[in-house]
Write a protein that holds these residues in place. Sequence first.
Motif, PDB file in Angstrom:
ATOM      1  N   TYR A   1      30.560  28.209  36.513  1.00  0.00           N
ATOM      2  CA  TYR A   1      31.938  28.717  36.354  1.00  0.00           C
ATOM      3  C   TYR A   1      32.931  27.569  36.528  1.00  0.00           C
ATOM      4  O   TYR A   1      33.839  27.398  35.718  1.00  0.00           O
TER       5      TYR A   1
ATOM      6  N   THR B   1      35.591  26.221  33.818  1.00  0.00           N
ATOM      7  CA  THR B   1      36.999  26.593  34.038  1.00  0.00           C
ATOM      8  C   THR B   1      37.773  25.528  34.811  1.00  0.00           C
ATOM      9  O   THR B   1      38.995  25.576  34.865  1.00  0.00           O
TER      10      THR B   1
ATOM     11  N   ALA C   1      34.606  37.436  39.402  1.00  0.00           N
ATOM     12  CA  ALA C   1      34.979  36.459  38.373  1.00  0.00           C
ATOM     13  C   ALA C   1      33.762  35.944  37.604  1.00  0.00           C
ATOM     14  O   ALA C   1      33.909  35.397  36.518  1.00  0.00           O
TER      15      ALA C   1
ATOM     16  N   SER D   1      33.504  39.262  34.952  1.00  0.00           N
ATOM     17  CA  SER D   1      34.622  39.491  34.036  1.00  0.00           C
ATOM     18  C   SER D   1      35.696  38.438  34.276  1.00  0.00           C
ATOM     19  O   SER D   1      35.903  38.002  35.407  1.00  0.00           O
ATOM     20  N   ALA D   2      36.364  38.071  33.213  1.00  0.00           N
ATOM     21  CA  ALA D   2      37.334  36.976  33.275  1.00  0.00           C
ATOM     22  C   ALA D   2      38.554  37.366  34.106  1.00  0.00           C
ATOM     23  O   ALA D   2      39.181  38.394  33.846  1.00  0.00           O
TER      24      ALA D   2
ATOM     25  N   TRP E   1      37.071  30.500  30.203  1.00  0.00           N
ATOM     26  CA  TRP E   1      36.059  31.381  30.801  1.00  0.00           C
ATOM     27  C   TRP E   1      35.098  31.782  29.693  1.00  0.00           C
ATOM     28  O   TRP E   1      35.478  32.378  28.697  1.00  0.00           O
ATOM     29  N   ASN E   2      33.822  31.441  29.841  1.00  0.00           N
ATOM     30  CA  ASN E   2      32.814  31.733  28.820  1.00  0.00           C
ATOM     31  C   ASN E   2      31.686  32.606  29.368  1.00  0.00           C
ATOM     32  O   ASN E   2      30.558  32.492  28.927  1.00  0.00           O
TER      33      ASN E   2
END
Length: 158
Positions: A75, A79, A91, A94-95, A102-103
């Motif tokens: 993450y 990000t 997180a 879900s974004a 965010w992928n």
Amino acid sequence: MDTNALNTRAQMRRARNARRLAQQGMTLIEILVVLVLIAIVMGIVGGNFIGQGEEAKRKAAAIEIGQIGQALDLYKLETGRYPNSQEGLQALISAPTGVANWNGPYWKKGTLPKDPWQNDYKYASPGAGGAPYEISSLGADGRDGGEGSNADISSSKL
């Protein structure tokens, strides 16, 4: 041969077979001795396995905390930061609002994991001692602190 001789032979054969059968059986004392020996062996072997279940759960929690840490590192790689305490481990699934690049989801199981005692993992960012984050499980008792199987398991202590 006369019938008296045949009857006598048959009676002798039956008496011999009856003696053999009586000698082949086990007495009550012998059975009790075997049962006591089995109980002693089971007590020794079983005593070695008591408590292994809780230790296995502690090890599983430590492994899962490590896996969550790897997802958090991915993450951050994408990000540029770790989720803050308010965003939490959610997180990874879900974004959060306002996070670029965010992928995810970064945790592939679709829901947040629970520790082996079915409690939520705790997440804090920044973590203790200057660590970027801290993931912890409250152990078997589900409360802060504790000793033995009740002791907390934390990413800062792994």
